[in-house]
Write an enzyme that holds these catalytic residues in place. Structure first.
Site, PDB file in Angstrom:
ATOM      1  N   SER A 152     -16.511 -26.308 -21.466  1.00  0.00           N
ATOM      2  CA  SER A 152     -17.805 -26.271 -22.139  1.00  0.00           C
ATOM      3  C   SER A 152     -17.526 -26.143 -23.628  1.00  0.00           C
ATOM      4  CB  SER A 152     -18.572 -25.038 -21.646  1.00  0.00           C
ATOM      5  OG  SER A 152     -19.649 -24.740 -22.506  1.00  0.00           O
ATOM      6  N   TYR A 165     -19.746 -16.355 -19.171  1.00  0.00           N
ATOM      7  CA  TYR A 165     -19.525 -17.805 -19.157  1.00  0.00           C
ATOM      8  C   TYR A 165     -18.603 -18.202 -20.311  1.00  0.00           C
ATOM      9  CZ  TYR A 165     -20.798 -22.780 -19.005  1.00  0.00           C
ATOM     10  OH  TYR A 165     -20.781 -24.161 -18.908  1.00  0.00           O
TER      11      TYR A 165
END
Ligand SMILES: NC(=O)c1ccc[n+]([C@@H]2O[C@H](COP(=O)([O-])OP(=O)(O)OC[C@H]3O[C@@H](n4cnc5c(N)ncnc54)[C@H](O)[C@@H]3O)[C@@H](O)[C@H]2O)c1
Length: 271
Positions: A152, A165
């Site tokens: 990401s 995350y």
């Protein structure tokens, strides 16, 4: 067309219509992959997905397995099933991922561990258990084996809303680099892809959550707002992201390992 002819891939987190994993499976099959083994924690949509894949790409090339990426025994089963079905593994896509929102104070230790288990341990286990089979890929393809870790932009940007995350995706980038160094001599290439906003069910849920927490007035406003933040200012979908996976899986990337490909409309350059 035909960039992956004869290759076999495992793609995790690929059991839900509309997600990046299914987009990657579709692209691999379209490019001539011999077999694609999609895995996911839940396969509720399994029959419908299998039927759709068979309709679009023919029978016997798509297998869907229930698989918890945090479980070593599950990995052994997935590897054995793939080798039995297709004779080997050429590509591993570590795509499964979860997100639990919160900062340092608002994230519980349990939630942090849950996110790390999927986004970090799952990637580690995939690389560990697929490596022996991937090392044999060089006997079939000059480009050798390919591991593609779906990370990401969070790998590179701090966040006060999404601690677990962000930390897990940053660690995943370093796992990618360590494995690229370790596996290079066995001709397994290891690269990571770092998508920006890609419109999938995960995003729908995350943005619903942001709206509930009052960061945006609605889910739609959040999606439009984040898309508008990137220099390109446009939305991206799983089929866009899938092109990047095809590249790393293909012979075109035979000299590429340890790379990080930003697929974010330039969003990361804003910071
Ligand atoms: N959509 C985006 O904008 C975006 C941006 C950056 C990175 N990513 C990354 O892309 C990947 C795919 O995301 P997506 O948007 O398609 O989300 P998604 O939620 O639709 O897909 C993730 C899949 O992972 C599966 N999964 C969760 N826990 C699992 C486990 N323990 N074992 C096996 N499978 C498990 C889920 O069931 C789900 O099908 C994730 O790693 C995510 O972090 C997505």
């Amino acid at each position: 067309m035909g960039r992956l002819v004869g290759k076999t891939a495992i793609v995790t987190g690929a059991g839900r219509f509309g997600n990046i994993g299914v987009g990657v499976c579709e692209a691999f099959l379209r490019e001539g992959a011999r077999g694609v083994v999609a895995t996911d924690l839940t396969v509720d949509e399994g029959d419908a997905l299998r039927r759709e894949m068979e309709k679009r790409h023919g029978a016997d090339r798509f297998v869907l397995l229930r698989h918890d990426v945090t479980d070593p025994e599950d990995w052994k089963r997935v590897v054995a099933t793939t080798v039995d079905a297709f004779g080997g593994i050429d590509v591993l896509v570590n795509n499964a991922g979860i997100s639990i929102h919160g900062g340092v104070e608002s994230t519980s230790l349990d939630d942090l561990r849950k996110v790390m288990a999927v986004n970090h341990d799952g990637v580690f286990l995939g690389m560990k258990y697929c490596a022996p089979a991937l090392a044999e890929a060089v006997e079939r393809f000059d480009g050798g084996g390919s591991i593609i870790n779906n990370m990401s932009m969070s790998s590179f940007m701090p966040s006060n809303k999404n601690l677990g995350y962000t930390v897990s995706k940053a660690a995943g980038r370093m796992l990618t680099l360590c494995a690229a160094t370790e596996f290079g001599p066995r001709r397994i290439r290891v690269n990571s892809i770092h998508p920006g906003l890609t419109l999938t069910p995960l995003i729908e849920e995350a943005f619903e959550d942001y709206a509930r927490q009052g960061f945006w007035e609605s889910r739609e406003a959040a999606v439009d707002g984040v898309a508008a933040m990137s220099p390109l200012g446009i939305k991206s979908y799983p089929e866009d992201t899938a092109h990047a996976f095809v590249y790393f899986a293909s012979e075109e990337a035979r000299f590429v390992t340890g790379a990080a490909l930003y697929h974010d409309g330039g969003l990361g350059k804003r910071f």
